[in-house]
Scaffold this active site. Structure first.
Site: not given
Ligand SMILES: *Cc1c(COP(=O)(O)O)cnc(C)c1O
Length: 429
Positions: A144, A239, A267
């Protein structure tokens, strides 16, 4: 458990907000039951509108490495509030923030702040496209990267090699530029590269996937990806929105020993405020406006309040020598307890863990990618989730999410969780 007030609030919320929530997974759709409205968080605990107390393992979906509302973040925020919350002009704390990120994550030579993880990954893909002049990129099934159009794509079925949108509103054009590969399967990547030679800008992945449960990429897989990107002139993007500062000071790239060209963060980097960042090689980052032609901007990017919280978090991460040791001890203690429970119950559910992120899949088969992850019995997970909640343990309301442990979780919390885990499973199996 009385959740009368939460129920009423949820009913009211649905009148004004689609589904009553501002992010879909919060609605408890995949586990059943009504979502709880939270009024307060402190340390490892959250309190709902009816006054019920829970040991929280979501930690706001990742940011709360130190539990809820730690004093050093709260103080940093209060201090900044005294001086104003937004200027739309450069501030010194943005330099300190960039400096500390580049220090903790050596592959990041330059960094730009944004407001969410989605913005970070979106901007990283644009940077890779602008830098290489290519339009396509490879993403992995089950990873994701936020909700930008071209990430909401899944693999086409059977012989269909083109990706298909997973949401209405995403165009076929977007889907055509997103090439789907299988996590931990280097041949699926090689095949796409052969079919799309000199058209690929980037390969993006979660080096430790945390959005299909917790599934680490193997070191061999990442090494081969690194080699392929080098020989083909493709930008490798990690990511690390979830894994950054979570699994180690330097993120998954430190744990696995592979350097990406670009990294994305979110995060933890915001200390609980809405923050994201993307960064990496200077050569690529200096192609971004205003030095270069690749446009990227944000009215509230680098916001002083967000920077104050984020910097306080990163500063603690930098200076707290025992941080990752403590997290590992707590997390392995919980894992051992859960494994012992499974033994006693004669169940061999597949448990994965990297540092303080873990997942118990409701399948006894090994899980290494999306296909093996979705073998999990998600209905059973839903019942387990609700049993745990009744016993005061708040887990993610979906099977394919990580369980996060913070420094605020006490031995007592962990013992209570292990006991609840045993009782819940026993009542279901
Ligand atoms: C949470 C998450 C996102 C998206 O971040 P948001 O602040 O919710 O837009 C993208 N990549 C990873 C791996 C994530 O866990």
């Amino acid at each position: 458990m009385n959740i009368e007030k939460s129920k009423n609030l949820f009913e009211e919320a649905q009148k004004f907000i689609p589904g009553g929530v501002n992010s879909p997974v919060r609605a408890f759709k995949s586990v059943g039951g009504d979502p709880l409205f939270i009024t307060k968080g402190f340390g490892s605990k959250m309190i709902d509108a009816d006054g019920n107390e829970y040991i929280d393992y979501i930690g706001s979906w990742g940011p709360h490495l130190f539990g809820h509302n730690p004093s050093f973040i709260k103080e940093a925020l209060l201090k900044q509030i005294e001086n104003g919350v937004s200027f739309g002009a450069p501030t010194e704390i943005e330099i300190r923030m960039a400096e500390i990120i580049t220090e903790l994550v050596p592959s990041v030579e330059m960094v730009r702040m944004v407001n969410s993880g989605t913005e970070a990954t979106m901007s990283a893909i644009r940077a890779a496209r602008g830098y290489t002049g290519n339009e396509k990129f490879i993403k992995f099934e089950g990873c994701y990267h936020g909700h930008a159009d071209y990430f909401l794509i899944k693999a086409g079925s059977g012989a269909l090699t083109l990706g298909v949108p997973t949401s209405p509103g995403v165009t076929k054009g977007n889907a055509a530029d997103t090439l789907m590969a299988d996590f931990n399967d280097i041949n699926s990547v090689k095949k796409l590269i052969t079919e799309n030679r000199n058209e690929i800008a980037a390969i993006i992945l979660e080096p430790i996937a945390g959005n299909m449960g917790v599934i680490p990429a193997t070191k061999e897989f990442l090494t081969e990806l690194r080699d392929i990107c080098d020989s083909e002139g493709i930008v490798l993007i990690f990511d690390e929105v979830m894994t950054g500062f979570r699994v180690a000071r330097g993120g998954a790239q430190e744990v696995l020993g592979i350097k990406p060209d670009l990294s994305t963060f979110g995060k933890i980097i915001g200390g609980g405020l809405p923050v994201g960042a993307f960064g990496g090689k200077k050569e690529i980052m200096e192609k971004i406006a205003p030095v270069g032609p690749i446009y990227q901007a944000g009215t509230l990017s680098g916001n002083p309040l967000a920077m104050a919280a984020g910097y306080a978090a990163l500063n603690e991460i930098k200076n707290n020598e025992n941080l990752y040791k403590t997290l590992e001890e707590k997390s392995s203690y919980l894992e051992d307890g859960m494994k012992e429970n499974l033994n006693k119950l004669g169940k061999n559910f597949y448990l994965t863990r990297v540092g303080s992120m873990s997942c118990m899949f409701f399948t006894e088969d090994e899980v290494t990618d999306f296909t093996s992850a979705v073998k999990s019995d998600t209905k059973l997970y839903g019942r387990y989730f609700n049993e745990m909640l009744k016993q005061g343990v708040y887990l993610a309301p979906a099977q394919f999410e990580a369980m996060f442990i913070s420094t605020a979780h006490t031995k007592e919390d962990l013992n209570q969780t292990i006991e609840a885990h045993y009782k819940s499973l026993k009542s279901l199996l």
